[in-house]
Design a protein around this motif. Structure first.
Motif, mmCIF file in Angstrom:
data_model
loop_
_atom_site.group_PDB
_atom_site.id
_atom_site.type_symbol
_atom_site.label_atom_id
_atom_site.label_comp_id
_atom_site.label_asym_id
_atom_site.label_seq_id
_atom_site.Cartn_x
_atom_site.Cartn_y
_atom_site.Cartn_z
ATOM 1 N N GLY A 1 -24.204 15.589 8.713
ATOM 2 C CA GLY A 1 -24.927 15.827 7.483
ATOM 3 C C GLY A 1 -26.071 15.072 7.009
ATOM 4 O O GLY A 1 -26.499 14.262 7.845
ATOM 5 N N ASN A 2 -26.666 15.219 5.966
ATOM 6 C CA ASN A 2 -27.698 14.135 5.312
ATOM 7 C C ASN A 2 -27.422 12.984 5.282
ATOM 8 O O ASN A 2 -28.048 12.018 5.628
ATOM 9 C CB ASN A 2 -28.018 14.977 3.981
ATOM 10 N N ALA A 3 -26.183 12.524 4.835
ATOM 11 C CA ALA A 3 -25.790 11.034 4.758
ATOM 12 C C ALA A 3 -25.724 10.277 6.026
ATOM 13 O O ALA A 3 -26.382 9.423 6.172
ATOM 14 C CB ALA A 3 -24.357 10.999 3.856
ATOM 15 N N TYR A 4 -24.833 10.734 6.641
ATOM 16 C CA TYR A 4 -24.638 10.303 8.133
ATOM 17 C C TYR A 4 -25.676 10.272 9.107
ATOM 18 O O TYR A 4 -26.117 9.598 10.009
ATOM 19 C CB TYR A 4 -23.338 10.572 9.025
ATOM 20 N N SER A 5 -26.678 11.163 8.987
ATOM 21 C CA SER A 5 -27.813 11.403 9.776
ATOM 22 C C SER A 5 -28.819 9.929 9.406
ATOM 23 O O SER A 5 -29.405 9.606 10.108
ATOM 24 C CB SER A 5 -28.765 12.602 9.674
ATOM 25 N N ASP A 6 -28.770 9.686 8.071
ATOM 26 C CA ASP A 6 -29.716 8.563 7.412
ATOM 27 C C ASP A 6 -29.034 7.397 8.104
ATOM 28 O O ASP A 6 -29.799 6.475 8.374
ATOM 29 C CB ASP A 6 -29.795 8.632 5.885
ATOM 30 N N VAL B 1 -34.999 -0.356 0.316
ATOM 31 C CA VAL B 1 -34.655 1.121 0.848
ATOM 32 C C VAL B 1 -35.462 2.159 0.239
ATOM 33 O O VAL B 1 -35.504 2.377 -1.111
ATOM 34 C CB VAL B 1 -33.171 1.387 0.799
ATOM 35 N N ARG B 2 -36.382 2.961 0.915
ATOM 36 C CA ARG B 2 -37.171 3.990 0.262
ATOM 37 C C ARG B 2 -36.473 5.391 0.453
ATOM 38 O O ARG B 2 -35.746 5.538 1.188
ATOM 39 C CB ARG B 2 -38.556 4.078 1.034
ATOM 40 N N GLU B 3 -37.323 6.141 -0.302
ATOM 41 C CA GLU B 3 -36.787 7.600 -0.313
ATOM 42 C C GLU B 3 -37.747 8.640 -0.160
ATOM 43 O O GLU B 3 -39.056 8.512 -0.608
ATOM 44 C CB GLU B 3 -35.961 7.932 -1.555
ATOM 45 N N VAL B 4 -37.549 9.561 0.823
ATOM 46 C CA VAL B 4 -38.411 11.107 0.591
ATOM 47 C C VAL B 4 -37.491 12.143 -0.030
ATOM 48 O O VAL B 4 -36.260 12.411 0.404
ATOM 49 C CB VAL B 4 -38.749 11.430 2.266
ATOM 50 N N SER B 5 -38.264 12.789 -1.177
ATOM 51 C CA SER B 5 -37.681 13.728 -1.683
ATOM 52 C C SER B 5 -37.783 15.068 -1.153
ATOM 53 O O SER B 5 -39.144 15.371 -0.770
ATOM 54 C CB SER B 5 -37.782 13.753 -3.227
ATOM 55 N N PHE B 6 -37.065 16.083 -1.317
ATOM 56 C CA PHE B 6 -37.259 17.422 -0.956
ATOM 57 C C PHE B 6 -36.808 18.322 -2.139
ATOM 58 O O PHE B 6 -36.406 17.845 -3.045
ATOM 59 C CB PHE B 6 -36.365 17.629 0.299
ATOM 60 N N ALA B 7 -36.726 19.626 -1.864
ATOM 61 C CA ALA B 7 -36.460 20.766 -3.057
ATOM 62 C C ALA B 7 -35.241 20.403 -3.698
ATOM 63 O O ALA B 7 -35.098 20.354 -4.677
ATOM 64 C CB ALA B 7 -36.548 22.076 -2.480
ATOM 65 N N ASP B 8 -34.326 20.115 -2.622
ATOM 66 C CA ASP B 8 -32.871 19.895 -3.364
ATOM 67 C C ASP B 8 -32.111 18.895 -2.602
ATOM 68 O O ASP B 8 -30.987 18.820 -2.794
ATOM 69 C CB ASP B 8 -32.205 21.276 -3.187
ATOM 70 N N ALA C 1 -44.914 9.300 4.039
ATOM 71 C CA ALA C 1 -45.551 10.102 3.131
ATOM 72 C C ALA C 1 -44.342 11.152 2.369
ATOM 73 O O ALA C 1 -43.484 11.528 3.297
ATOM 74 C CB ALA C 1 -46.537 11.043 3.579
ATOM 75 N N ASP C 2 -44.066 11.447 1.085
ATOM 76 C CA ASP C 2 -43.230 12.343 0.505
ATOM 77 C C ASP C 2 -43.681 13.705 0.980
ATOM 78 O O ASP C 2 -44.385 14.167 0.002
ATOM 79 C CB ASP C 2 -42.914 12.054 -0.884
ATOM 80 N N ARG C 3 -43.549 14.463 1.811
ATOM 81 C CA ARG C 3 -44.235 15.644 2.194
ATOM 82 C C ARG C 3 -43.412 16.712 1.741
ATOM 83 O O ARG C 3 -44.167 17.978 1.520
ATOM 84 C CB ARG C 3 -43.990 15.774 3.878
ATOM 85 N N ARG C 4 -42.240 16.419 1.055
ATOM 86 C CA ARG C 4 -41.476 17.831 0.454
ATOM 87 C C ARG C 4 -41.535 18.939 1.380
ATOM 88 O O ARG C 4 -41.638 20.028 0.827
ATOM 89 C CB ARG C 4 -42.209 17.986 -0.967
ATOM 90 N N MET C 5 -40.910 18.633 2.617
ATOM 91 C CA MET C 5 -40.868 19.821 3.377
ATOM 92 C C MET C 5 -39.469 20.211 3.707
ATOM 93 O O MET C 5 -38.578 19.409 4.271
ATOM 94 C CB MET C 5 -41.544 19.547 4.891
ATOM 95 N N SER C 6 -38.939 21.060 2.786
ATOM 96 C CA SER C 6 -37.471 21.253 2.855
ATOM 97 C C SER C 6 -37.016 21.838 4.077
ATOM 98 O O SER C 6 -35.671 21.743 4.156
ATOM 99 C CB SER C 6 -37.390 22.440 1.756
ATOM 100 N N ARG C 7 -37.939 22.289 4.957
ATOM 101 C CA ARG C 7 -37.281 22.735 6.424
ATOM 102 C C ARG C 7 -36.833 21.534 6.983
ATOM 103 O O ARG C 7 -35.971 21.734 8.057
ATOM 104 C CB ARG C 7 -38.432 23.522 7.026
ATOM 105 N N LEU C 8 -37.362 20.185 6.786
ATOM 106 C CA LEU C 8 -36.700 19.199 7.386
ATOM 107 C C LEU C 8 -35.139 19.045 7.190
ATOM 108 O O LEU C 8 -34.524 18.447 8.223
ATOM 109 C CB LEU C 8 -37.505 18.028 7.087
ATOM 110 N N LEU C 9 -34.855 19.463 6.255
ATOM 111 C CA LEU C 9 -33.188 19.109 5.625
ATOM 112 C C LEU C 9 -32.625 20.463 5.764
ATOM 113 O O LEU C 9 -31.601 20.760 4.893
ATOM 114 C CB LEU C 9 -33.181 18.499 4.167
ATOM 115 N N LYS C 10 -33.012 21.592 6.579
ATOM 116 C CA LYS C 10 -32.093 22.565 6.718
ATOM 117 C C LYS C 10 -30.746 22.763 6.891
ATOM 118 O O LYS C 10 -30.286 21.712 7.440
ATOM 119 C CB LYS C 10 -32.786 23.471 7.753
#
Length: 289
Positions: free
Chosen positions: A178-183, A256-263, A280-289
């Motif tokens: 998921g999101n955590a372990y992919s990071d 440690v930096r962050e890129v934010s998305f919709a949720d 860049a903080d592109r806010r592409m929610s599709r990246l984290l589908k």
């Protein structure tokens, strides 16, 4: 959200308590939220009177096999399993607590499936075949399976052009990450989350494969033997970059930096992963589908 390592730890935790020479027998299934139940036949009461034969995992799904009737559940983002050696005798009241489902066993023990927050995604299925659950039927291979090879991984990455962060999280590609372990995996592999699969050479693919297996095996080993109540905190404590925005990278000391998305959001180290260049903080929610 519990991912492969935490789900495997829950599998081991439940197996130790429910299976063996004298398996526990289901004595009650109480549904406090009808919305969590995604199937109607067999009914939950079909589990009553049956011993637990095995507890297994399909990606992030847990599966209790009770003589061919399977209780399958996915904890989603805010769900959890709360174990009790002695459950209260009083039945749960619908809508009066975070409890969505309670399962009782013949020695008085049992567990509750709970869900916090307003966005309800906890899902429970009672089926005769786990493959009847659509999201299980569509799962990709398990990244920790003994027969999942580097060659298979490379073939998967070569199927389409996509950002590697999204590919690692896509359950139809790989089951359980998921999101955590992919990071965490991308940090160990020293790869940008925005790197395209088509840009990865053989050496990079091999490095990513090793990082994936190393990260997941380490997390499984760390979670092994811990009570269910301790797994969330243990997961957070073991993270290198995920959830650590503004802290020092444990490898190079950069922030440690962050890129934010919709949720959601991802965390990374620019020095370790992107040649020192902040993303860049592109806010592409599709990246984290």
């Amino acid at each position: 959200m519990p991912e492969l390592p935490e789900v495997q730890a829950l599998v081991d935790f439940l197996s130790d308590r429910l299976t063996g020479a004298e398996p526990r027998v289901v004595t009650g299934v109480e549904l406090a939220s009808i919305a969590v139940l995604k199937t109607y036949a067999p009914p939950p009461d079909a589990l009553v009177g049956l011993p637990v034969g095995s507890v297994t995992r399909h990606g992030k799904f847990l599966d209790l096999d009770c003589e061919g009737i399977h209780l399958v559940f996915h904890l989603a983002r805010a769900g959890w399993l709360r174990w009790s050696e002695s459950l209260p005798e009083k039945p749960i009241r619908p809508g009066k607590s975070p409890i969505a489902l309670r399962v009782r066993f013949d020695d008085g023990s049992g567990f509750d499936l709970t869900e916090a927050g307003t966005k309800k995604s906890l899902a429970v299925y009672v089926v005769e075949d786990p493959q009847a659950v659509p999201r299980i039927a569509s799962l990709g291979p398990d990244p920790l399976a003994d027969d999942f090879t580097l060659e298979q991984f490379a073939e998967i990455l070569g199927r389409k052009r996509a950002q590697i962060k999204g590919v690692l999280r896509d359950q139809s590609v790989l089951a359980g990450i998921g999101n955590a372990y992919s990071d965490e995996i991308l940090h160990v592999a020293r790869l940008s989350p925005f790197a395209m699969t088509t840009s990865l050479d053989e050496e990079t693919v091999a490095r990513l494969y090793d990082a994936m297996r190393e990260t997941l095996v380490g997390a499984v080993d760390s979670a092994s033997g811990k009570p269910a109540a301790e797994l969330k905190d243990a997961k957070r404590a073991g993270m290198r970059v995920h959830g650590r925005t503004g802290e020092a990278c444990p490898v190079c000391g950069d922030v440690v930096r962050e890129v934010s998305f919709a949720d959601s959001s991802l965390q990374y180290c620019a020095t370790c992963q992107t040649g020192g260049k902040p993303l860049a903080d592109r806010r592409m929610s599709r990246l984290l589908k």
